[in-house]
Design a protein around this motif. Structure first.
Motif, PDB file in Angstrom:
ATOM      1  N   PHE A 227      -5.579   7.422  -3.885  1.00 45.39           N
ATOM      2  CA  PHE A 227      -4.078   7.735  -4.813  1.00 45.39           C
ATOM      3  C   PHE A 227      -4.109   8.943  -5.399  1.00 45.39           C
ATOM      4  O   PHE A 227      -5.527   9.383  -5.910  1.00 45.39           O
ATOM      5  N   CYS A 228      -3.254   9.675  -5.843  1.00 49.46           N
ATOM      6  CA  CYS A 228      -3.449  10.963  -6.541  1.00 49.46           C
ATOM      7  C   CYS A 228      -3.971  10.656  -7.770  1.00 49.46           C
ATOM      8  O   CYS A 228      -3.501   9.782  -8.490  1.00 49.46           O
ATOM      9  N   ALA A 229      -4.225  11.831  -8.554  1.00 45.93           N
ATOM     10  CA  ALA A 229      -4.774  11.993  -9.844  1.00 45.93           C
ATOM     11  C   ALA A 229      -5.754  10.708 -10.019  1.00 45.93           C
ATOM     12  O   ALA A 229      -6.361  10.152  -9.465  1.00 45.93           O
TER      13      ALA A 229
ATOM     14  N   GLY B 244       6.212  19.711  -7.717  1.00 44.38           N
ATOM     15  CA  GLY B 244       5.224  19.073  -6.831  1.00 44.38           C
ATOM     16  C   GLY B 244       4.093  19.813  -7.393  1.00 44.38           C
ATOM     17  O   GLY B 244       4.225  20.902  -7.983  1.00 44.38           O
ATOM     18  N   HIS B 245       3.019  19.298  -7.132  1.00 41.43           N
ATOM     19  CA  HIS B 245       1.693  19.965  -7.888  1.00 41.43           C
ATOM     20  C   HIS B 245       1.089  21.059  -6.693  1.00 41.43           C
ATOM     21  O   HIS B 245       0.914  20.576  -5.725  1.00 41.43           O
ATOM     22  N   MET B 246       0.522  22.077  -7.419  1.00 37.45           N
ATOM     23  CA  MET B 246      -0.044  23.266  -6.434  1.00 37.45           C
ATOM     24  C   MET B 246      -1.514  22.934  -6.111  1.00 37.45           C
ATOM     25  O   MET B 246      -2.227  23.664  -5.460  1.00 37.45           O
TER      26      MET B 246
ATOM     27  N   ASP C 225      -1.132  17.063   2.878  1.00 36.99           N
ATOM     28  CA  ASP C 225      -0.372  16.058   2.257  1.00 36.99           C
ATOM     29  C   ASP C 225      -0.254  16.146   0.606  1.00 36.99           C
ATOM     30  O   ASP C 225       0.909  15.944   0.057  1.00 36.99           O
ATOM     31  N   ASP C 226      -1.420  15.983   0.057  1.00 36.83           N
ATOM     32  CA  ASP C 226      -1.757  15.960  -1.236  1.00 36.83           C
ATOM     33  C   ASP C 226      -2.139  17.386  -2.013  1.00 36.83           C
ATOM     34  O   ASP C 226      -3.034  17.717  -1.947  1.00 36.83           O
ATOM     35  N   ASP C 227      -1.138  18.123  -2.268  1.00 37.98           N
ATOM     36  CA  ASP C 227       0.385  17.955  -2.368  1.00 37.98           C
ATOM     37  C   ASP C 227       1.024  19.185  -2.042  1.00 37.98           C
ATOM     38  O   ASP C 227       2.092  19.677  -2.290  1.00 37.98           O
ATOM     39  N   ALA C 228       0.361  19.875  -0.768  1.00 36.21           N
ATOM     40  CA  ALA C 228       1.005  21.006  -0.407  1.00 36.21           C
ATOM     41  C   ALA C 228       2.418  20.475   0.307  1.00 36.21           C
ATOM     42  O   ALA C 228       3.370  21.188   0.274  1.00 36.21           O
TER      43      ALA C 228
ATOM     44  N   ALA D 280      -3.017  22.226 -12.102  1.00 38.98           N
ATOM     45  CA  ALA D 280      -3.884  21.249 -12.723  1.00 38.98           C
ATOM     46  C   ALA D 280      -3.523  19.739 -12.750  1.00 38.98           C
ATOM     47  O   ALA D 280      -3.626  18.957 -13.912  1.00 38.98           O
ATOM     48  N   GLU D 281      -3.104  19.082 -11.756  1.00 40.66           N
ATOM     49  CA  GLU D 281      -2.495  17.708 -11.657  1.00 40.66           C
ATOM     50  C   GLU D 281      -3.408  16.865 -11.643  1.00 40.66           C
ATOM     51  O   GLU D 281      -3.775  15.633 -12.195  1.00 40.66           O
ATOM     52  N   GLU D 282      -4.510  17.197 -10.531  1.00 43.38           N
ATOM     53  CA  GLU D 282      -5.657  16.181 -10.035  1.00 43.38           C
ATOM     54  C   GLU D 282      -6.579  15.990 -11.202  1.00 43.38           C
ATOM     55  O   GLU D 282      -7.391  14.946 -11.243  1.00 43.38           O
ATOM     56  N   VAL D 283      -6.602  16.916 -12.322  1.00 44.48           N
ATOM     57  CA  VAL D 283      -7.582  16.768 -13.158  1.00 44.48           C
ATOM     58  C   VAL D 283      -7.015  16.244 -14.553  1.00 44.48           C
ATOM     59  O   VAL D 283      -7.607  16.095 -15.639  1.00 44.48           O
TER      60      VAL D 283
ATOM     61  N   PHE E 135       7.758  15.483  -6.251  1.00 42.50           N
ATOM     62  CA  PHE E 135       7.381  15.073  -4.811  1.00 42.50           C
ATOM     63  C   PHE E 135       5.854  15.502  -4.886  1.00 42.50           C
ATOM     64  O   PHE E 135       5.433  16.286  -4.907  1.00 42.50           O
ATOM     65  N   ASP E 136       5.103  14.105  -4.680  1.00 46.19           N
ATOM     66  CA  ASP E 136       3.742  14.521  -4.495  1.00 46.19           C
ATOM     67  C   ASP E 136       3.465  13.389  -3.248  1.00 46.19           C
ATOM     68  O   ASP E 136       3.513  12.039  -3.525  1.00 46.19           O
ATOM     69  N   MET E 137       3.157  13.921  -2.339  1.00 45.19           N
ATOM     70  CA  MET E 137       2.762  13.449  -0.907  1.00 45.19           C
ATOM     71  C   MET E 137       4.121  12.896  -0.089  1.00 45.19           C
ATOM     72  O   MET E 137       4.493  11.755  -0.518  1.00 45.19           O
TER      73      MET E 137
HETATM   74 ZN   LIG Z   1      -0.932  14.693  -5.597  1.00 44.68          ZN
END
Ligand SMILES: [Zn+2]
Length: 396
Positions: free
Chosen positions: A74-76, A208-210, A221-224, A255-258, A283-285
């Motif tokens: 899952f994200c993050a 959404g995150h870059m 997909d995550d997260d273009a 910096a969403e993933e971190v 909007f994330d995925m």
């Molecule tokens: Zn994501």
């Protein structure tokens, strides 16, 4: 045990001195702690209600996020609370206060469907070919890691895209801004604000995150997929020439993933400057189609129930979905940027591509390519976003 106690005492007493240069404070789910071997010798500073407060270096944090992904996809996975923790005057109860902030009291907004003509004309303008063109260009950055040169370039790309499109449409009134994600990140959050006709009203925000994780992760997909929803809606709104009563913000978080860093900084800045928003849509995925009987799911934690219900009502009215065709899913941790807004008291909603069990297991690997993105599935979210903007922003 004794060693652990010493570490605990030192960190609580003099955190700044005992931390390495790139260390920070993070809240993680206690379920995730077991994924990292290192935790066996590094005890959490606090544990409360399924959450642990830990110190991590940047590389430990990346290891943890990767481990969460390998096990849970899952994200993050972590929330960076360094700033909040350092400023807290009640450090010993930090997690209690953090948990309380996750359940803000929202004032009811009486969301209503009443802009059908404008919604239909905006939905007519969104374009799957344009969506695909944008996402393919965007994932060409081999790496959008938030503290890398290419991660910074991705952020500049989105800024220039936002500025150029406004210029093309002769819109000098559109305000494109960058928001620093702090000294540890080269990448900046970018947003474009289309001003409403009544500045006294609270605005609306989609995002959404870059970013991706470190090293060659296409992150289609995550997260273009989610960032492209924002880009395509921005394009369609500008093309429509539609006026809105309220400010509309089109946001790409850094910096969403971190640790939800970019959105956390932005939400705190908005709150500190008393910027009012009636809703935030995440909007994330949105690209992976699990071919489930339920084509759309809604995340149910760290969101506003009222706004989530209204967003589902829009899917029923404008996407022709039945209420029973929309599933619900729980992250059980702060899985994306909506959580940053939620903690600052802004109502958010978070439609998601699949159920938790059937999600795209290729995210955070080199296999998260366009092969995982079904553009027609993603367009459901673009159309939902169009309806959401026109109704929430009160299109004229
Ligand atoms: Zn994501």
């Amino acid at each position: 045990m004794a060693v652990k106690k010493i570490i605990f005492t030192l960190l609580v007493a003099v955190p700044a001195l005992s931390l390495q240069e790139d260390s920070g404070f993070y809240v993680v789910s206690t379920n995730f702690v077991k994924f990292v071997e290192k935790y066996k010798v590094k005890s959490p500073l606090q544990v409360f209600a399924g959450k642990a407060l830990v110190t991590l270096t940047a590389s430990e944090r990346d290891d943890l996020v990767n481990a969460v992904h390998e096990n849970q996809s899952f994200c993050a996975g972590v929330t960076d609370v360094s700033d909040e923790y350092m400023k807290s005057e009640n450090k010993e109860n930090f997690l209690q206060e953090f948990s309380a902030s996750q359940s803000p009291n929202f004032v009811s907004d009486n969301y209503e469907i009443k802009h059908e003509t404008q919604v239909r004309s905006l939905i007519d303008l969104v374009d799957s070919a344009k969506y695909e063109e944008f996402i393919r260009k965007y994932i060409a950055f081999p790496d959008r890691y938030s503290n890398s040169e290419t991660g910074k370039q991705a952020s500049e790309y989105l800024k220039v895209y936002s500025q150029n499109l406004a210029k093309t449409h002769g819109r000098n009134d559109v305000d494109v801004q960058e928001v620093s994600a702090g000294k540890n990140y080269l990448q900046k959050t970018i947003y474009a604000r289309i001003p409403g006709t009544d500045p006294s009203l609270p605005g609306v925000l989609i995002g959404g995150h870059m970013d991706t994780l470190r090293n060659n992760k296409p992150g289609a997909d995550d997260d273009a997929s989610g960032a492209t929803v924002v880009a395509e809606l921005y394009r369609a709104v500008l093309e429509s020439g539609m006026k809105f009563k309220r400010d509309i913000y089109f946001t790409y978080y850094a910096a969403e993933e971190v640790g939800l860093v970019g959105s956390n900084v932005m939400a705190k800045q908005f709150k500190a400057s008393d910027v009012k928003l009636r809703g935030v849509l995440q909007f994330d995925m949105v690209g992976y189609n699990a071919e489930e009987p339920l084509p759309m799911h809604f995340v149910e934690d760290n969101v506003s129930d009222e706004l989530t219900k209204f967003t589902k009502d829009l899917a029923v009215r404008y996407l022709g979905l039945k209420t029973r065709e929309m599933g619900t899913t729980l992250c059980n941790y702060e899985c994306s940027d909506h959580a940053s807004w939620n903690r600052q008291g802004y109502p958010s909603a978070f439609p998601f591509e699949s159920s938790f069990d059937n999600m795209n297991h290729k995210i955070h690997t080199a296999k998260d390519t366009m092969d995982t993105v079904n553009v027609e599935h993603a367009m459901r979210f673009v159309k939902l976003g169009a309806a959401w903007i026109a109704e929430m922003g009160e299109a004229q």
